[in-house]
Scaffold this active site. Sequence first.
Site, PDB file in Angstrom:
ATOM      1  CG  ASN A  14      -1.685   1.085   1.376  1.00 50.69           C
ATOM      2  OD1 ASN A  14      -1.844   1.960   0.363  1.00 50.69           O
ATOM      3  ND2 ASN A  14      -2.249   1.537   2.393  1.00 50.69           N
ATOM      4  CD1 TRP A  15       3.774   1.513  -3.106  1.00 47.47           C
ATOM      5  CD2 TRP A  15       3.024   2.286  -4.858  1.00 47.47           C
ATOM      6  NE1 TRP A  15       4.340   0.743  -3.996  1.00 47.47           N
ATOM      7  CE2 TRP A  15       3.808   1.189  -5.213  1.00 47.47           C
ATOM      8  CE3 TRP A  15       2.562   3.120  -6.065  1.00 47.47           C
ATOM      9  CZ2 TRP A  15       4.179   1.019  -6.490  1.00 47.47           C
ATOM     10  CZ3 TRP A  15       2.862   2.694  -7.312  1.00 47.47           C
ATOM     11  CH2 TRP A  15       3.847   1.755  -7.294  1.00 47.47           C
ATOM     12  CE  LYS A  16      -0.126   3.147   4.727  1.00 49.87           C
ATOM     13  NZ  LYS A  16       0.186   3.335   5.963  1.00 49.87           N
TER      14      LYS A  16
ATOM     15  CG  HIS B 140      -5.367   2.031   5.456  1.00 56.74           C
ATOM     16  ND1 HIS B 140      -5.064   3.044   6.393  1.00 56.74           N
ATOM     17  CD2 HIS B 140      -4.676   1.331   5.300  1.00 56.74           C
ATOM     18  CE1 HIS B 140      -3.858   2.681   6.890  1.00 56.74           C
ATOM     19  NE2 HIS B 140      -3.346   1.547   6.215  1.00 56.74           N
TER      20      HIS B 140
ATOM     21  CD  GLU C 128      -2.645   5.558   6.925  1.00 55.32           C
ATOM     22  OE1 GLU C 128      -2.761   5.794   5.607  1.00 55.32           O
ATOM     23  OE2 GLU C 128      -1.559   4.899   7.621  1.00 55.32           O
TER      24      GLU C 128
ATOM     25  CD  GLU D 193      -2.997  -2.170   7.691  1.00 53.27           C
ATOM     26  OE1 GLU D 193      -1.972  -2.467   7.072  1.00 53.27           O
ATOM     27  OE2 GLU D 193      -3.535  -1.098   7.604  1.00 53.27           O
TER      28      GLU D 193
ATOM     29  N   GLY E 137       3.380   2.225  10.463  1.00 54.42           N
ATOM     30  CA  GLY E 137       4.329   3.278  10.234  1.00 54.42           C
ATOM     31  C   GLY E 137       5.138   3.532  11.362  1.00 54.42           C
TER      32      GLY E 137
ATOM     33  CB  SER F 212       6.010  -2.076  11.629  1.00 48.78           C
ATOM     34  OG  SER F 212       5.727  -0.724  11.935  1.00 48.78           O
TER      35      SER F 212
ATOM     36  N   GLY G 140       5.217   0.885   4.414  1.00 51.12           N
ATOM     37  CA  GLY G 140       6.709   1.515   4.253  1.00 51.12           C
ATOM     38  C   GLY G 140       7.794   0.385   3.382  1.00 51.12           C
TER      39      GLY G 140
HETATM   40  O1  LIG Z   1      -1.482  -0.381   4.731  1.00 52.54           O
HETATM   41  C1  LIG Z   1      -0.451  -0.624   5.408  1.00 52.54           C
HETATM   42  C2  LIG Z   1      -0.235  -0.413   6.621  1.00 52.54           C
HETATM   43  O2  LIG Z   1      -0.924   0.771   6.969  1.00 52.54           O
HETATM   44  C3  LIG Z   1       0.975  -0.611   7.055  1.00 52.54           C
HETATM   45  O3  LIG Z   1       1.972   0.262   6.933  1.00 52.54           O
HETATM   46  P1  LIG Z   1       3.478   0.160   7.382  1.00 52.54           P
HETATM   47  O4  LIG Z   1       3.970  -1.203   6.795  1.00 52.54           O
HETATM   48  O5  LIG Z   1       4.230   1.383   6.866  1.00 52.54           O
HETATM   49  O6  LIG Z   1       3.263   0.101   8.831  1.00 52.54           O
END
Ligand SMILES: O=C[C@H](O)COP(=O)(O)O
Length: 251
Positions: free
Chosen positions: A9-11, A95, A97, A167, A173, A213, A235
């Site tokens: 997930n690049w966000k 998600h 966010e 999650e 993150g 993470s 990330g």
């Molecule tokens: O969608 C992915 C997650 O929010 C995990 O993010 P992360 O791997 O940077 O902790």
Amino acid sequence: MRKPIIAGNWKMNKTASEAIAFVEAVKNNIPANSAVDSVVGSPALFLQSLAEAAKGTELKVSAQNCYFENAGAFTGENSPAAIADLGVQYVIIGHSERREYFHETDEDINKKAKAIIANGMTPIVCCGETLEQREAGETAAWIKGQVENGLDGLTNEQVANLVVAYEPIWAIGTGKSSSAADANETCGVVRETIANKFGQEVADKVRIQYGGSVKPENIKEYMAEEHIDGALVGGAALEADSFLALLEAVK
Ligand SMILES: O=C[C@H](O)COP(=O)(O)O
């Protein structure tokens, strides 16, 4: 046997040229008939070019959100029908966010799941608790509610074919990943909730990812757990080398 699914997930990261460079670097490095489903979740802006670039390869493209109507006066939104038409196969919904910053509710997520499935795509339905909820011992009840509400009204077959991503918000993150045992326990709550609502056969088929993470160095620990069938990775899925290392660790 559930096929593992690793989704990046690049966000809100990358430019168009960076996104294409990633797909070009990754797409031919996933073996044909791979034992792992490999998915990259891109901002809507790049979906068309990435779906074209990945066409015919093992790499599948995911949106990070969509609206629940196919067309109409919804300024700024993206239609699930239009996303499907690009050749996109997955959509991440709910998600944390999106829930926190864009006030998405379980009801919105439920409508989106139905619209995504109606358009022939697979939803990746996210759930997760805050640190305060975890410390108050509310995790299981919270996750149960998110899963029940998010999947309400879907058929057994639809639920068996979708993906749930667990999650814990405090692990996203932050570098503070959940222990594999704790992640497995809560993924087990997701599976049990699905078993109670849709039956054990459906629960045995649905794929559940852990996210928070996850890195090439720790993904194996999660994948060894009974209820964890994959990972949703932020990330560590931003660079092609790291994404390929995640796939390599799982295969
Ligand atoms: O969608 C992915 C997650 O929010 C995990 O993010 P992360 O791997 O940077 O902790």
